[in-house]
Design a protein around this motif. Structure first.
Motif, mmCIF file in Angstrom:
data_model
loop_
_atom_site.group_PDB
_atom_site.id
_atom_site.type_symbol
_atom_site.label_atom_id
_atom_site.label_comp_id
_atom_site.label_asym_id
_atom_site.label_seq_id
_atom_site.Cartn_x
_atom_site.Cartn_y
_atom_site.Cartn_z
ATOM 1 N N ASP A 281 1.913 -46.143 36.714
ATOM 2 C CA ASP A 281 1.801 -44.688 36.757
ATOM 3 C C ASP A 281 0.891 -44.225 35.621
ATOM 4 O O ASP A 281 0.452 -45.025 34.779
ATOM 5 C CB ASP A 281 3.174 -43.999 36.737
ATOM 6 N N ALA A 282 0.591 -42.928 35.589
ATOM 7 C CA ALA A 282 -0.337 -42.388 34.596
ATOM 8 C C ALA A 282 0.204 -42.473 33.172
ATOM 9 O O ALA A 282 -0.567 -42.395 32.215
ATOM 10 C CB ALA A 282 -0.684 -40.942 34.941
ATOM 11 N N GLY A 283 1.500 -42.668 33.019
ATOM 12 C CA GLY A 283 2.083 -42.823 31.698
ATOM 13 C C GLY A 283 2.045 -44.249 31.184
ATOM 14 O O GLY A 283 2.458 -44.523 30.057
ATOM 15 N N GLY A 284 1.578 -45.186 32.018
ATOM 16 C CA GLY A 284 1.463 -46.582 31.611
ATOM 17 C C GLY A 284 2.641 -47.458 31.979
ATOM 18 O O GLY A 284 2.692 -48.623 31.580
ATOM 19 N N SER A 285 3.591 -46.947 32.756
ATOM 20 C CA SER A 285 4.741 -47.763 33.181
ATOM 21 C C SER A 285 4.392 -48.569 34.423
ATOM 22 O O SER A 285 3.864 -48.015 35.391
ATOM 23 C CB SER A 285 5.941 -46.875 33.488
ATOM 24 N N ARG A 286 4.700 -49.849 34.372
ATOM 25 C CA ARG A 286 4.460 -50.690 35.540
ATOM 26 C C ARG A 286 5.486 -50.353 36.610
ATOM 27 O O ARG A 286 6.687 -50.407 36.372
ATOM 28 C CB ARG A 286 4.550 -52.173 35.164
#
Length: 194
Positions: free
Chosen positions: A89-94
């Protein structure tokens, strides 16, 4: 007329008109892609162990079961259990990851790679297909231009870049990535989801 909410049918009709004019991901049984496959000009190897990300806009709720890449030239000496693709996601969570792709990336062509579990995207927004390969020479993945990063990522930063690299020295895709620590790249890596 009456109580019907016109926003949804109107937006759907406009999207249908737009998509009927050009080749689009649905014509290839995909949900979204970076750009038309036919516009890929070349393929490029990646830096071994460095995550490469390609941003896709998902504009409505969907379930993603596959990430897609294309290989123009096979690599050499791929390291077993160290070659993966995934979705962030755009927050960097896989959100999802494939099984190891070492054998699959030993041939050229379109690669539709199953995620280990389907990913339900409920909120529209930016999402990233990520790839990491560890090899003596990584496969050459299909891409569009290879201009300077400022052209491929016009008006974007490392945090929201369209084409980025980092982190380095990875043997798998990390659970999370600090998006601001990535580096913009001019290699317009082709990616899709289905």
């Amino acid at each position: 007329i009456g109580s019907l909410a016109w926003g949804t049918p109107l937006n759907t009709a406009i999207a249908e008109i737009d998509s009927s004019q050009t080749t689009n991901p649905r014509d290839h049984d995909m949900i979204q892609w970076q750009f038309d496959l036919a516009s890929n000009m070349v393929a490029t190897t990646l830096t071994s162990g460095t995550v490469n990300m390609s941003k896709l806009w998902i504009r409505q709720p969907v379930t993603v079961t596959n990430v897609c890449l294309a290989i123009g030239t096979v690599g050499a000496a791929l390291v077993a259990a160290q070659n993966f693709a995934g979705l962030y996601d755009a927050g960097g969570s896989r959100l999802g990851v494939t099984a190891d792709q070492t054998a699959n990336w030993g041939t050229v062509g379109f690669k539709q790679m199953a995620l280990t579990a389907p990913v339900v995207i409920a909120a529209p927004g930016a999402y990233y297909v990520a790839v990491v390969s560890n090899a003596g020479t990584t496969p050459a993945f299909a891409r569009g231009s290879a201009l300077t990063p400022s052209i491929a990522n016009a008006n974007l930063t490392a945090t929201n870049g369209r084409f980025t690299t980092g982190p380095a020295a990875q043997t798998s895709l990390p659970i999370s990535i600090t998006m601001a620590s990535r580096t913009l790249t001019g290699n317009a890596l082709w990616a899709g989801i289905s």
